[in-house]
Write a protein that holds these residues in place. Structure first.
Motif, PDB file in Angstrom:
ATOM      1  N   VAL A  76     -52.380  18.010  16.786  1.00 29.98           N
ATOM      2  CA  VAL A  76     -51.568  17.211  17.921  1.00 29.98           C
ATOM      3  C   VAL A  76     -52.074  15.499  17.254  1.00 29.98           C
ATOM      4  O   VAL A  76     -52.818  14.971  16.675  1.00 29.98           O
ATOM      5  N   THR A  77     -51.043  14.673  17.482  1.00 27.75           N
ATOM      6  CA  THR A  77     -51.302  13.416  16.383  1.00 27.75           C
ATOM      7  C   THR A  77     -50.240  12.578  17.503  1.00 27.75           C
ATOM      8  O   THR A  77     -49.570  12.315  18.329  1.00 27.75           O
ATOM      9  N   LEU A  78     -51.380  11.026  16.749  1.00 26.85           N
ATOM     10  CA  LEU A  78     -51.166  10.397  18.024  1.00 26.85           C
ATOM     11  C   LEU A  78     -50.666   9.481  17.119  1.00 26.85           C
ATOM     12  O   LEU A  78     -51.216   8.673  15.771  1.00 26.85           O
ATOM     13  N   SER A  79     -49.976   8.750  17.238  1.00 24.47           N
ATOM     14  CA  SER A  79     -48.820   7.690  16.576  1.00 24.47           C
ATOM     15  C   SER A  79     -49.075   5.790  17.944  1.00 24.47           C
ATOM     16  O   SER A  79     -48.974   5.883  18.584  1.00 24.47           O
ATOM     17  N   ILE A  80     -49.049   5.439  17.031  1.00 25.59           N
ATOM     18  CA  ILE A  80     -50.001   4.227  17.073  1.00 25.59           C
ATOM     19  C   ILE A  80     -48.950   2.955  16.448  1.00 25.59           C
ATOM     20  O   ILE A  80     -49.149   2.937  15.334  1.00 25.59           O
ATOM     21  N   GLY A  81     -48.107   2.419  16.671  1.00 27.92           N
ATOM     22  CA  GLY A  81     -46.404   1.425  15.776  1.00 27.92           C
ATOM     23  C   GLY A  81     -46.337   2.293  15.031  1.00 27.92           C
ATOM     24  O   GLY A  81     -46.040   3.251  14.186  1.00 27.92           O
ATOM     25  N   GLU A  82     -47.524   2.214  13.106  1.00 26.14           N
ATOM     26  CA  GLU A  82     -46.735   2.970  12.424  1.00 26.14           C
ATOM     27  C   GLU A  82     -47.950   3.629  12.007  1.00 26.14           C
ATOM     28  O   GLU A  82     -47.574   4.542  10.543  1.00 26.14           O
ATOM     29  N   ARG A  83     -48.723   3.872  12.290  1.00 28.96           N
ATOM     30  CA  ARG A  83     -50.456   4.758  11.967  1.00 28.96           C
ATOM     31  C   ARG A  83     -49.878   5.955  12.869  1.00 28.96           C
ATOM     32  O   ARG A  83     -49.547   6.556  13.417  1.00 28.96           O
ATOM     33  N   ARG A  84     -50.383   7.029  12.256  1.00 26.55           N
ATOM     34  CA  ARG A  84     -50.839   8.385  12.425  1.00 26.55           C
ATOM     35  C   ARG A  84     -51.831   8.648  12.267  1.00 26.55           C
ATOM     36  O   ARG A  84     -52.267   8.471  11.289  1.00 26.55           O
ATOM     37  N   PHE A  85     -52.202   9.655  13.181  1.00 23.97           N
ATOM     38  CA  PHE A  85     -53.543   9.588  13.641  1.00 23.97           C
ATOM     39  C   PHE A  85     -53.866  11.564  13.532  1.00 23.97           C
ATOM     40  O   PHE A  85     -53.793  11.933  15.157  1.00 23.97           O
ATOM     41  N   GLN A  86     -54.345  12.336  13.416  1.00 26.46           N
ATOM     42  CA  GLN A  86     -54.148  13.834  13.358  1.00 26.46           C
ATOM     43  C   GLN A  86     -55.826  13.486  13.941  1.00 26.46           C
ATOM     44  O   GLN A  86     -56.658  13.022  13.691  1.00 26.46           O
ATOM     45  N   LEU A  87     -55.725  14.574  15.764  1.00 30.63           N
ATOM     46  CA  LEU A  87     -57.037  14.873  16.094  1.00 30.63           C
ATOM     47  C   LEU A  87     -57.511  15.799  16.528  1.00 30.63           C
ATOM     48  O   LEU A  87     -56.387  16.937  16.016  1.00 30.63           O
ATOM     49  N   VAL A  88     -58.419  16.004  17.080  1.00 30.62           N
ATOM     50  CA  VAL A  88     -59.109  17.013  17.146  1.00 30.62           C
ATOM     51  C   VAL A  88     -58.980  17.960  18.039  1.00 30.62           C
ATOM     52  O   VAL A  88     -58.607  16.778  19.251  1.00 30.62           O
ATOM     53  N   ALA A  89     -58.819  18.674  19.070  1.00 29.39           N
ATOM     54  CA  ALA A  89     -58.194  19.561  19.639  1.00 29.39           C
ATOM     55  C   ALA A  89     -58.243  20.623  20.564  1.00 29.39           C
ATOM     56  O   ALA A  89     -58.817  21.367  19.534  1.00 29.39           O
ATOM     57  N   GLY A  90     -58.123  21.111  21.678  1.00 25.69           N
ATOM     58  CA  GLY A  90     -59.201  21.189  22.688  1.00 25.69           C
ATOM     59  C   GLY A  90     -57.531  22.098  22.898  1.00 25.69           C
ATOM     60  O   GLY A  90     -56.387  21.535  23.276  1.00 25.69           O
ATOM     61  N   THR A  91     -57.585  22.789  24.585  1.00 26.78           N
ATOM     62  CA  THR A  91     -56.809  23.147  24.816  1.00 26.78           C
ATOM     63  C   THR A  91     -55.857  22.032  25.562  1.00 26.78           C
ATOM     64  O   THR A  91     -54.274  21.830  25.247  1.00 26.78           O
TER      65      THR A  91
END
Length: 150
Positions: A76-91
């Motif tokens: 699961v990736t969060l994209s905000i503007g030019e930034r990308r964050f890999q998230l910890v995810a459940g189902t």
């Protein structure tokens, strides 16, 4: 805005509305204060929030409820503007991996126009839940002020 109102109505009577700010709402209850929004194209169940839990000393934690169950192998990736964050995810839920990433996410939200939470669903289809960020900073601030009073 109807999902935000439904979330407020659905909640325990102890939940207090702190205000609606464009597409974001701010609320508090005995355990937390939070800003919350639904995706621009509202899918049932999806939302993003920034929450503080004063009794636990936790501040501005990012959480997303995914609009679809994700594939167990999908990131699961969060994209905000030019930034990308890999998230910890459940189902069906995703979070920042640590407090430092939470802080970077909130900072990025304050300076961007939109964000998206992207993944692959259980059927192998890529999807993105997109959020407008107008009003987000004000909602986050309203929630922070409510928790600061505790």
């Amino acid at each position: 805005m109807s999902v935000l109102l439904a979330l407020a109505i659905q909640a325990a009577t102890a939940r207090q509305s702190l205000g609606l700010f464009e597409r974001w709402g701010a609320f508090s209850d005995p355990q937390r204060c939070f800003a919350i929004a639904q995706p621009v194209r509202a899918r049932e169940g999806g939302f993003a929030s920034i929450a503080s839990f004063p009794a636990r000393g936790l501040r501005n934690q990012f959480h997303a409820r995914l609009s679809r169950a994700r594939s167990p192998r999908a990131q699961v990736t969060l994209s905000i503007g030019e930034r990308r964050f890999q998230l910890v995810a459940g189902t069906t839920d995703a979070w920042a991996p640590d407090a430092r990433t939470d802080a970077a996410i909130v900072a990025a939200i304050r300076s961007a126009r939109s964000m998206s939470v992207e993944s692959v669903d259980a059927k192998g289809r890529a999807y993105a839940d997109t959020y407008a960020l107008r009003g987000a900073a004000t909602a986050i601030d309203a929630a922070a002020v409510a928790c600061a009073r505790r």
